[in-house]
Design an enzyme around this catalytic site. Structure first.
Site, PDB file in Angstrom:
ATOM      1  N   ASN A  64       0.600   5.763   8.499  1.00 51.38           N
ATOM      2  CA  ASN A  64      -0.241   6.504   9.615  1.00 51.38           C
ATOM      3  C   ASN A  64       0.546   5.966  10.727  1.00 51.38           C
ATOM      4  OD1 ASN A  64      -1.172   3.722   8.445  1.00 51.38           O
ATOM      5  ND2 ASN A  64      -1.689   3.790  10.940  1.00 51.38           N
ATOM      6  N   SER A 100       0.683  -1.161   0.063  1.00 53.88           N
ATOM      7  CA  SER A 100       0.116   0.020   0.072  1.00 53.88           C
ATOM      8  C   SER A 100       0.754   1.195   0.156  1.00 53.88           C
ATOM      9  CB  SER A 100      -0.997   0.029   1.415  1.00 53.88           C
ATOM     10  OG  SER A 100      -1.748  -1.003   1.325  1.00 53.88           O
ATOM     11  N   GLU A 148      -5.544  -2.520  14.648  1.00 53.74           N
ATOM     12  CA  GLU A 148      -5.143  -2.863  16.097  1.00 53.74           C
ATOM     13  C   GLU A 148      -6.189  -1.957  17.026  1.00 53.74           C
ATOM     14  OE1 GLU A 148      -2.521  -1.990  14.029  1.00 53.74           O
ATOM     15  OE2 GLU A 148      -2.678  -4.031  13.285  1.00 53.74           O
ATOM     16  N   ARG A 204      -0.196  -7.934  -3.726  1.00 51.80           N
ATOM     17  CA  ARG A 204      -0.044  -8.851  -3.121  1.00 51.80           C
ATOM     18  C   ARG A 204      -1.413  -9.755  -2.741  1.00 51.80           C
ATOM     19  NH1 ARG A 204       2.730  -5.760   0.714  1.00 51.80           N
ATOM     20  NH2 ARG A 204       4.570  -7.299   0.746  1.00 51.80           N
ATOM     21  N   THR A 205      -1.310 -10.950  -2.218  1.00 57.67           N
ATOM     22  CA  THR A 205      -2.420 -11.637  -1.725  1.00 57.67           C
ATOM     23  C   THR A 205      -2.174 -11.687  -0.164  1.00 57.67           C
ATOM     24  OG1 THR A 205      -3.033 -13.287  -3.406  1.00 57.67           O
ATOM     25  CG2 THR A 205      -3.928 -13.861  -1.420  1.00 57.67           C
ATOM     26  N   HIS A 206      -3.147 -10.996   0.491  1.00 58.61           N
ATOM     27  CA  HIS A 206      -3.032 -10.808   2.079  1.00 58.61           C
ATOM     28  C   HIS A 206      -3.564 -11.965   2.634  1.00 58.61           C
ATOM     29  CE1 HIS A 206      -2.585  -6.655   0.803  1.00 58.61           C
ATOM     30  NE2 HIS A 206      -1.837  -6.500   2.142  1.00 58.61           N
ATOM     31  N   SER A 243       0.993  -8.050   6.595  1.00 57.84           N
ATOM     32  CA  SER A 243       1.480  -8.532   5.437  1.00 57.84           C
ATOM     33  C   SER A 243       3.061  -8.874   5.813  1.00 57.84           C
ATOM     34  CB  SER A 243       1.357  -7.868   4.013  1.00 57.84           C
ATOM     35  OG  SER A 243       2.489  -6.590   4.110  1.00 57.84           O
ATOM     36  N   HIS A 266      -4.392  -1.517  -5.057  1.00 60.47           N
ATOM     37  CA  HIS A 266      -3.533  -2.479  -5.682  1.00 60.47           C
ATOM     38  C   HIS A 266      -4.102  -3.308  -6.743  1.00 60.47           C
ATOM     39  CE1 HIS A 266      -1.723  -3.965  -1.456  1.00 60.47           C
ATOM     40  NE2 HIS A 266      -2.486  -3.187  -1.166  1.00 60.47           N
TER      41      HIS A 266
HETATM   42  I1  8IG Z   1      -1.244   0.837   5.454  1.00 67.37           I
HETATM   43  O1  8IG Z   1      -1.844   0.742  11.360  1.00 67.37           O
HETATM   44  C1  8IG Z   1      -1.557   0.295   7.155  1.00 67.37           C
HETATM   45  N1  8IG Z   1      -1.687  -0.937   7.089  1.00 67.37           N
HETATM   46  N2  8IG Z   1      -2.231  -3.659  11.046  1.00 67.37           N
HETATM   47  N3  8IG Z   1      -2.134  -1.211  11.250  1.00 67.37           N
HETATM   48  C2  8IG Z   1      -2.007  -2.415  10.471  1.00 67.37           C
HETATM   49  N4  8IG Z   1      -2.082  -2.624   9.050  1.00 67.37           N
HETATM   50  C3  8IG Z   1      -1.653  -1.145   8.430  1.00 67.37           C
HETATM   51  C4  8IG Z   1      -1.699  -0.274   9.374  1.00 67.37           C
HETATM   52  C5  8IG Z   1      -1.838  -0.096  10.647  1.00 67.37           C
HETATM   53  N5  8IG Z   1      -1.716   0.934   8.337  1.00 67.37           N
END
Ligand code: 8IG
Length: 270
Positions: free
Chosen positions: A233, A38, A191, A90-92, A210, A70
């Site tokens: 972030n 991402s 989370e 990608r595959t998550h 990932s 994606h």
């Molecule tokens: I972009 O804050 C992205 N992917 N787990 N936590 C998790 N995955 C993410 C985050 C995040 N930001």
């Protein structure tokens, strides 16, 4: 084990995908693979000349991409004397297609000849000084999926999983790059603030969904791994804003030139 089961092993499927990839791209062997997470898509143009682009679904074993931002494409890119294999998606793990599907691209890259792989992702950061758009080298990981891409008694050493040689190379290109331990949560929800605090207590600096399973499969396949996170972030509870996917894509656009320059300078020297 019967012959039929053998014929459907994930390694055989990767062999078939690599053979088809060679046909479709006209490239017998690729050298270095990249997986774009991402926010990384805008950085791809700095890598070199695109010599072929195919849909992942043209290869055995891949299914359609599921996340906005994606795109389910694979590019073959000429970069100096290297031929790169670039996965734009990608595959998550959270897609529920199983761990073999998550690492199929990595295994295909290995069977296509790649000796090294650059795994990128967008993630949340635990250090308040990491502004959205900060790239961070992954120094190690904590895999909280509780899963492995490897089945059976194959005991793979993960010491120096994220190659210190490749990290040193990145530091030569950009000495200001920070490093951190990446914690993979299963997702797809972000989370809770308490889980982010836990990630910090157990030694993590980056949280995402990932990379760790892919890195393990890459090491099993004998590839050298470089992991780079883009902190898009602050992790939940670290900053005061709620998290959203638009923020992720915007951080990628804003940081594209720095990440493009980094990849463009590091990849030819891998
Ligand atoms: I972009 O804050 C992205 N992917 N787990 N936590 C998790 N995955 C993410 C985050 C995040 N930001």
């Amino acid at each position: 084990m019967t012959e039929q089961v053998d014929a459907q092993s994930p390694y055989d499927l990767a062999d078939q995908a690599a053979a088809r990839l060679a046909e479709l791209t006209g490239v017998e062997r690729h050298d270095v693979a990249l997986v774009l997470g991402s926010g990384w898509l805008p950085a791809v143009d700095a890598l070199g000349e695109v010599t072929a682009e195919i849909a992942t679904t043209d290869l055995p074993g891949f299914s359609a991409a599921a996340v906005a931002g994606h795109s389910g494409k694979i590019r073959s890119v000429r970069s100096g004397d290297r031929q790169l294999l670039v996965f734009l998606s990608r595959t998550h793990y959270y897609e529920g297609k199983g761990v073999a599907a998550v690492v199929h691209g990595v295994r295909t890259a290995a069977r296509a000849g790649c000796r090294a792989i650059v795994l990128t992702n967008g993630c949340g950061g635990l250090k308040p000084t990491w502004e959205p758009g900060t790239p961070v080298l992954i120094s190690d990981h904590i895999n909280l999926t509780g899963r492995s891409p490897i089945v059976g008694a194959t005991f793979v050493d993960l010491t120096d999983l994220y190659s210190s040689r490749l990290r040193a190379l990145c530091h030569e290109v950009d000495p200001t790059l920070d490093e951190g331990v990446y914690v993979q949560f299963p997702g797809p929800h972000y989370e809770t603030p308490a889980e982010v605090r836990m990630a910090g207590v157990i030694g993590g600096h980056l949280v995402g969904m990932s990379t760790t399973l892919e890195a393990i499969a890459a090491r099993e396949a004998g590839m050298e791994v470089l992991g780079i996170s883009l902190v898009t972030n602050l992790a939940a509870g670290i900053g005061d804003a709620p998290l959203n996917h638009a923020e992720v894509l915007e951080a990628g656009r804003a940081a594209a030139s720095r990440m493009g320059a980094l990849l463009g300078q590091v990849v030819p020297r891998i």
